[in-house]
Design an enzyme around this catalytic site. Sequence first.
Site, PDB file in Angstrom:
ATOM      1  N   ARG A   1       0.856  -1.186   0.000  1.00 47.90           N
ATOM      2  CA  ARG A   1       0.000   0.000   0.000  1.00 47.90           C
ATOM      3  C   ARG A   1       0.890   1.233   0.000  1.00 47.90           C
ATOM      4  O   ARG A   1       1.895   1.291   0.732  1.00 47.90           O
ATOM      5  CB  ARG A   1      -0.905   0.020   1.245  1.00 47.90           C
ATOM      6  CG  ARG A   1      -1.999  -1.052   1.234  1.00 47.90           C
ATOM      7  CD  ARG A   1      -3.072  -0.722   0.206  1.00 47.90           C
ATOM      8  NE  ARG A   1      -4.159  -1.682   0.185  1.00 47.90           N
ATOM      9  CZ  ARG A   1      -4.214  -2.745  -0.608  1.00 47.90           C
ATOM     10  NH1 ARG A   1      -3.209  -3.011  -1.425  1.00 47.90           N
ATOM     11  NH2 ARG A   1      -5.259  -3.543  -0.597  1.00 47.90           N
TER      12      ARG A   1
ATOM     13  N   HIS B   1       0.848  -0.183 -10.378  1.00 48.74           N
ATOM     14  CA  HIS B   1      -0.054  -1.024  -9.595  1.00 48.74           C
ATOM     15  C   HIS B   1      -0.396  -2.306 -10.348  1.00 48.74           C
ATOM     16  O   HIS B   1      -1.563  -2.644 -10.569  1.00 48.74           O
ATOM     17  CB  HIS B   1      -1.330  -0.267  -9.224  1.00 48.74           C
ATOM     18  CG  HIS B   1      -2.001  -0.833  -7.990  1.00 48.74           C
ATOM     19  ND1 HIS B   1      -2.727  -0.068  -7.112  1.00 48.74           N
ATOM     20  CD2 HIS B   1      -2.051  -2.104  -7.500  1.00 48.74           C
ATOM     21  CE1 HIS B   1      -3.196  -0.835  -6.137  1.00 48.74           C
ATOM     22  NE2 HIS B   1      -2.799  -2.077  -6.357  1.00 48.74           N
TER      23      HIS B   1
END
Length: 310
Positions: free
Chosen positions: A225, A273
């Site tokens: 994250r 990502h």
Amino acid sequence: MPVNVLFAARPERWETYEAPLRAALSEAGVEANLATQMPAHEVDYIVYAPNSGVEDFAPFTRAKAVLNLWAGVEDVVGNPTLHLPLARMVDHGLTQGMVEWVTGHVLRHHLGMDAHILGQDGIWRKDIPPLAQDRRVTMLGLGALGQACAEALGRLGFAMTGWSRSQKEIDGVTCLSGDQGLRAALQAADILVLLLPLTGDTENILNRETLAYLPHGAVIVNPGRGPLIDDDALLAALDSGDVGHATLDVFREEPLPMKHPFWAHPQVTVTPHIASETRQKSASQVIAENIRRGEAGEPFIHLVNRELGY
């Protein structure tokens, strides 16, 4: 009687999930009415993405569970209207994809591959890396993804240390926990991989103080994250050379803004990502299994602990 399953996610997700979900439900022996819209009071299960627009769960008076499409639940776990069981996505395809990405980038830094891939300039760079057994790798986060990655790297021979909030026992991994354990885990990290969930306790877990515990020139790999790292503190450590390189797949704002200094920093690798993505077929099987369990009166799998936040 069919169960009513609301698919609450963006339209493009429905296009890719409809057929695999219908197939998985059928294979699980679940007769289901699957749709993107239905009266809230008639919904039995919500297949949910936090960016779907569904924010108020109070109208879903007969629903039995919310089944998250994502591994991360930080955007929904604190919703004050959510009193239903919440299951996060633990999917073989997602896990395997993460293992492959993490292993690839750890090996890239361990072997010093950038020097040869990028340095095609006629210079004979014969720098021999140590064997994996002499390279220390630390995994912050030993949940399903972290444990799978730590075990894979351990099988390659890396000297593995793992840290988690609660003590774990994993063959081939020195497992630590607590504040003192975190310091020791960071001190043992030639390469540091972050796979922690994002909670109030883990946000900015890498900051000016904790970054200083790393060996000089350590490499950071973050597919977990974005907010696990204080961006300004990381940039300062990169500029000073205290951190040798950072390979980052997740960010506080995504897509990463074009003017963000990570893009231009010579010691940062940005990936968009892509470390792992939920696979529709295998994720649908996980969802179908939880619905089958709910209808059979069996415990749901992968339930979120609300107090811990994951």
